[in-house]
Design a protein around this motif. Sequence first.
Motif, PDB file in Angstrom:
ATOM      1  N   PRO A   1     -19.356  15.880-104.252  1.00  0.00           N
ATOM      2  CA  PRO A   1     -18.727  14.858-103.381  1.00  0.00           C
ATOM      3  C   PRO A   1     -19.201  13.453-103.701  1.00  0.00           C
ATOM      4  N   ALA A   2     -20.483  13.339-104.074  1.00  0.00           N
ATOM      5  CA  ALA A   2     -21.012  12.015-104.398  1.00  0.00           C
ATOM      6  C   ALA A   2     -20.307  11.447-105.623  1.00  0.00           C
ATOM      7  N   GLY A   3     -20.138  12.325-106.631  1.00  0.00           N
ATOM      8  CA  GLY A   3     -19.417  11.890-107.825  1.00  0.00           C
ATOM      9  C   GLY A   3     -17.988  11.513-107.489  1.00  0.00           C
ATOM     10  N   LEU A   4     -17.415  12.334-106.601  1.00  0.00           N
ATOM     11  CA  LEU A   4     -16.039  12.056-106.154  1.00  0.00           C
ATOM     12  C   LEU A   4     -15.961  10.664-105.535  1.00  0.00           C
ATOM     13  N   ALA A   5     -16.976  10.326-104.740  1.00  0.00           N
ATOM     14  CA  ALA A   5     -16.979   9.013-104.090  1.00  0.00           C
ATOM     15  C   ALA A   5     -16.973   7.908-105.128  1.00  0.00           C
ATOM     16  N   ALA A   6     -17.778   8.072-106.183  1.00  0.00           N
ATOM     17  CA  ALA A   6     -17.859   7.021-107.202  1.00  0.00           C
ATOM     18  C   ALA A   6     -16.552   6.918-107.976  1.00  0.00           C
ATOM     19  N   VAL A   7     -16.079   8.086-108.445  1.00  0.00           N
ATOM     20  CA  VAL A   7     -14.872   8.074-109.279  1.00  0.00           C
ATOM     21  C   VAL A   7     -13.661   7.648-108.462  1.00  0.00           C
ATOM     22  N   GLY A   8     -13.618   8.134-107.217  1.00  0.00           N
ATOM     23  CA  GLY A   8     -12.453   7.870-106.378  1.00  0.00           C
ATOM     24  C   GLY A   8     -12.231   6.401-106.080  1.00  0.00           C
ATOM     25  N   LEU A   9     -13.282   5.602-106.215  1.00  0.00           N
ATOM     26  CA  LEU A   9     -13.135   4.178-105.930  1.00  0.00           C
ATOM     27  C   LEU A   9     -12.136   3.505-106.867  1.00  0.00           C
ATOM     28  N   VAL A  10     -11.826   4.191-107.974  1.00  0.00           N
ATOM     29  CA  VAL A  10     -10.854   3.627-108.907  1.00  0.00           C
ATOM     30  C   VAL A  10      -9.499   3.460-108.223  1.00  0.00           C
ATOM     31  N   VAL A  11      -9.170   4.394-107.331  1.00  0.00           N
ATOM     32  CA  VAL A  11      -7.834   4.364-106.715  1.00  0.00           C
ATOM     33  C   VAL A  11      -7.616   3.095-105.882  1.00  0.00           C
ATOM     34  N   PRO A  12      -8.498   2.812-104.888  1.00  0.00           N
ATOM     35  CA  PRO A  12      -8.290   1.549-104.159  1.00  0.00           C
ATOM     36  C   PRO A  12      -8.378   0.332-105.060  1.00  0.00           C
ATOM     37  N   LEU A  13      -9.233   0.404-106.066  1.00  0.00           N
ATOM     38  CA  LEU A  13      -9.359  -0.730-106.980  1.00  0.00           C
ATOM     39  C   LEU A  13      -8.032  -0.986-107.689  1.00  0.00           C
ATOM     40  N   TYR A  14      -7.389   0.106-108.102  1.00  0.00           N
ATOM     41  CA  TYR A  14      -6.093  -0.021-108.775  1.00  0.00           C
ATOM     42  C   TYR A  14      -5.079  -0.668-107.834  1.00  0.00           C
ATOM     43  N   PHE A  15      -5.045  -0.205-106.585  1.00  0.00           N
ATOM     44  CA  PHE A  15      -4.069  -0.761-105.630  1.00  0.00           C
ATOM     45  C   PHE A  15      -4.332  -2.237-105.369  1.00  0.00           C
ATOM     46  N   VAL A  16      -5.619  -2.584-105.212  1.00  0.00           N
ATOM     47  CA  VAL A  16      -5.930  -4.000-104.967  1.00  0.00           C
ATOM     48  C   VAL A  16      -5.477  -4.841-106.158  1.00  0.00           C
ATOM     49  N   ALA A  17      -5.796  -4.373-107.358  1.00  0.00           N
ATOM     50  CA  ALA A  17      -5.443  -5.148-108.551  1.00  0.00           C
ATOM     51  C   ALA A  17      -3.936  -5.316-108.648  1.00  0.00           C
ATOM     52  N   ARG A  18      -3.194  -4.253-108.262  1.00  0.00           N
ATOM     53  CA  ARG A  18      -1.745  -4.347-108.359  1.00  0.00           C
ATOM     54  C   ARG A  18      -1.181  -5.335-107.350  1.00  0.00           C
ATOM     55  N   LEU A  19      -1.820  -5.395-106.186  1.00  0.00           N
ATOM     56  CA  LEU A  19      -1.315  -6.305-105.143  1.00  0.00           C
ATOM     57  C   LEU A  19      -1.767  -7.734-105.371  1.00  0.00           C
ATOM     58  N   TRP A  20      -2.774  -7.902-106.223  1.00  0.00           N
ATOM     59  CA  TRP A  20      -3.439  -9.182-106.295  1.00  0.00           C
ATOM     60  C   TRP A  20      -2.512 -10.301-106.756  1.00  0.00           C
ATOM     61  N   GLN A  21      -1.645  -9.936-107.690  1.00  0.00           N
ATOM     62  CA  GLN A  21      -0.809 -10.975-108.294  1.00  0.00           C
ATOM     63  C   GLN A  21       0.376 -11.332-107.414  1.00  0.00           C
ATOM     64  N   LYS A  22       0.618 -10.531-106.374  1.00  0.00           N
ATOM     65  CA  LYS A  22       1.827 -10.758-105.581  1.00  0.00           C
ATOM     66  C   LYS A  22       1.642 -11.894-104.586  1.00  0.00           C
ATOM     67  N   ALA A  23       2.759 -12.298-104.033  1.00  0.00           N
ATOM     68  CA  ALA A  23       2.726 -13.392-103.068  1.00  0.00           C
ATOM     69  C   ALA A  23       2.035 -12.922-101.787  1.00  0.00           C
ATOM     70  N   PRO A  24       1.408 -13.838-101.044  1.00  0.00           N
ATOM     71  CA  PRO A  24       0.755 -13.458 -99.803  1.00  0.00           C
ATOM     72  C   PRO A  24       1.757 -12.868 -98.811  1.00  0.00           C
ATOM     73  N   GLN A  25       1.350 -11.862 -98.101  1.00  0.00           N
ATOM     74  CA  GLN A  25       2.203 -11.302 -97.070  1.00  0.00           C
ATOM     75  C   GLN A  25       1.322 -10.772 -95.946  1.00  0.00           C
ATOM     76  N   SER A  26       1.966 -10.469 -94.834  1.00  0.00           N
ATOM     77  CA  SER A  26       1.181  -9.912 -93.743  1.00  0.00           C
ATOM     78  C   SER A  26       1.808  -8.612 -93.292  1.00  0.00           C
ATOM     79  N   GLU A  27       0.969  -7.789 -92.676  1.00  0.00           N
ATOM     80  CA  GLU A  27       1.366  -6.433 -92.326  1.00  0.00           C
ATOM     81  C   GLU A  27       0.932  -6.184 -90.888  1.00  0.00           C
ATOM     82  N   PHE A  28       1.467  -5.112 -90.282  1.00  0.00           N
ATOM     83  CA  PHE A  28       1.159  -4.770 -88.891  1.00  0.00           C
ATOM     84  C   PHE A  28       1.476  -5.938 -87.957  1.00  0.00           C
ATOM     85  N   MET A  29       2.644  -6.485 -88.099  1.00  0.00           N
ATOM     86  CA  MET A  29       3.121  -7.576 -87.244  1.00  0.00           C
ATOM     87  C   MET A  29       2.140  -8.732 -87.214  1.00  0.00           C
TER      88      MET A  29
END
Lengths: 194, 505, 108
Positions: B37-65
């Motif tokens: 599980p510890a290894g999973l925690a380290a490796v799994g961080l790639v997923v949110p990192l990928y999502f952040v990087a993909r969103l980074w270049q986009k225009a600012p937006q807001s969510e949840f009203m």
Amino acid sequence: MTWADWFDQLAFFVVAGITIVAAAGVVFVPRIIHACLCLLVALIGIAGLYGLMAAHLLLAIQLLVYAGGIAVLILFAIMLLHRRSDGGILGGTRNLIIGLPATVIVWFVVAAAVIFSKWHYLPGGGTVSPQADSNVRIIGELLLSRHLLAFELVSVVMLMALVGAIIIAREDRSTDSGQQVAGQQTGESGGNAQ
Amino acid sequence: MPYSNLSVFAPELSLCGLAILVLVADLIVPRAWRRLPAGLAAVGLVVPLYFVARLWQKAPQSEFMGAYAIDGLSGAFKILLLVTGFLVILLSFDYLRKLQRGYGEYFALLLFSLTGMMLLTGAADLIVIYLAFEMISLSCYVLTGYMKRDPRSNEAALKYFLYGAAASGVMLYGISLLYGLGGSTRIIDIAARFMASGPAAAVAVQPAFLQSALVQAGVPELYVMRLAGLMMPLAVVLVTVGLGFKIAMVPFHAWAPDAYEGAPTPITAFLSVAPKVAGFALILRLLLVWYPELMGHWPALLASLATITMFGGNLWAIRQTNIKRMLAYSSIAHAGYLLIGVVVAATNSMGLHGIIVYLVAYLFMNLGAFAIVLLVARNMDGEEISDFSGLYHTAPALAAVMIIFLLSLTGIPPTAGFLGKLFIFGAAIGSGEWAWLAVVGIINSAISLYYYMNVARVMYFGKPGEQVLTVCPAGVVVVAVVCLLGTLGLGLFPGLIIKLIQQCV
Amino acid sequence: MILPPVGLLHYLILSVCLFCFGLLAVITRRHAIGILLGIELMLNSANINLVAFSHFLSPPHPVLDGQVFALMVIALAACEAAVGLAIILRFYRQTTVTDVADAKLLKW
């Protein structure tokens, strides 16, 4: 002033008086268990204030969760401890010399700010629908629309706090006696969890 | 639909999901495989990192009203947080080897804490801010007290909790007043309300008799008017107490040295970087949305806090003999340098970029220093500065790497720390009004040279201990190497990261 | 005698008093649980503010944001009490001091 006005005044000042006296007890009572009981009274008084402000859902939750849950949890914790008294505020003057003047200053500053601020509000209140059930409905709708993120987030925080509290509180009896004992313990705790 | 587009919320969702996955995985895998599980925690961080990087270049937006904002600024902070989390997880593997139980939960709590911090970087609603704040605090209390057998860890957790809970109580009171002033929990609505009505046009209901009584009593009318504007600064001060606690500003820093010394060392590293990143993200968001209508005086308040934070941190650091405690005070001083950037950022985008650059540099050099401390403590079984004595003779490479981190923390070229300080002090000088803060910062860097180089002196001229380095846990070595590359890379080739930051923020 | 009707200010002043009692308890209480009690008072005073603001909010914004906020605060106070009591119990099991100011393993 009509009788209804007098009743409003009376209700507020009685409940507020009880709350203030109980809150003072939290500070000044020497035995910690008595202080906790004072807190319990103050919490119930605050529930009464919620009732006066037509926040009936909060009244119920204040009684159930705060008075019934948190205060009782603290009472249990006190009873688990052997050292139950700290002499209170009167037992030691070490922090009192700084604490009391500092608190009085804070009180004056905040109270002055409250009194002299321009609040954009109605004097009488009661702008909220007087029917309690519609209040509850509005809150429910808010939780699932405007405050959806907060609503979801609080569930995660609760899960996390639960895990954290268990980790810290549970006994760790197996010191260096190796894997077997530890394995047994895990089995035990697994069984308990079920 | 309140949640029009959940994909912009993917980083937080995936990180939270990862935390729960680690928690569950720890329950089902056998004890012998508990590192899974510890290894999973380290490796799994790639997923949110990928999502952040993909969103980074986009225009600012807001969510949840409007409760949550996604923009370049929060994206940068999120990347910093995820990298910090990854490095701290690597640092933790070896440290936790003696832990009998709660191995997986440690990583789950770390990930929950990161989730809270990421939420704080984007929070645009007072409720969400408070919840994220508490999420960070609660997980950090538990992680600080994780070594239950160590009385120092318990004491650190207790002090951290008592201070932290009191500070968040004060902050909550300030937040409740802000809500009352603004009539809404959305920070943008509060700003709009103040811009639209302003104090003069307010349909105010207030006890006029008190004010007229004051005027009749001879108090000049001007002062009575001033009293009416007291609430907003007061609420901001109360909120600053809570924030100042989180980033360890000087009047609210008392918890930091104790918590840092008593906490497990990887958690000390985590506490010295991650909450600061999240706290500064929140300060910047409030400042950018609320300046100058609501927070006209905030930069002045922060400037004075920055000054005492720098001096306090550096002067106390000189006296320390424990390396973790010294790094704690040094991290307080670094919060002071960063505050200079915040003060300037209100009017100058260079301050904003400076904060990000400084945080990137700080992340690498501070985590690197903690990696070396971990390595030394693992072999010498102690965390005093004297344990570093003669390290140059027993482990020259280690000593050299430590020197580089210390030079970077001082801010000497060609390291990352120099670049960060260059940006922040440069922005302060460029702003004109706050140029004196840069002078204070430079004086403080000179003070910090003394205690950082004291460690170097001990390493080079101290009497070598008998023990030599025998154990070098892979995870810690990897972190040291990554941080070394980061520290030097940022110092030698600054163009790349600066371009990236200027593009996205 | 004409008293002003019970309004926002009444509740706000009450909450200031509670907040200051909480603060005083935090500063002067020497038992960790006593400090926790003070913190609970502070949270409650903020809650009174929130509910009062949401009750007396003027008609253009007939929303109950403040009550929702207060609900969240109550939930978080429960979490905080659970974690805090766990830490406090763990601490007192290992030491013999009652006064948290006497916890001097780490320099204060």
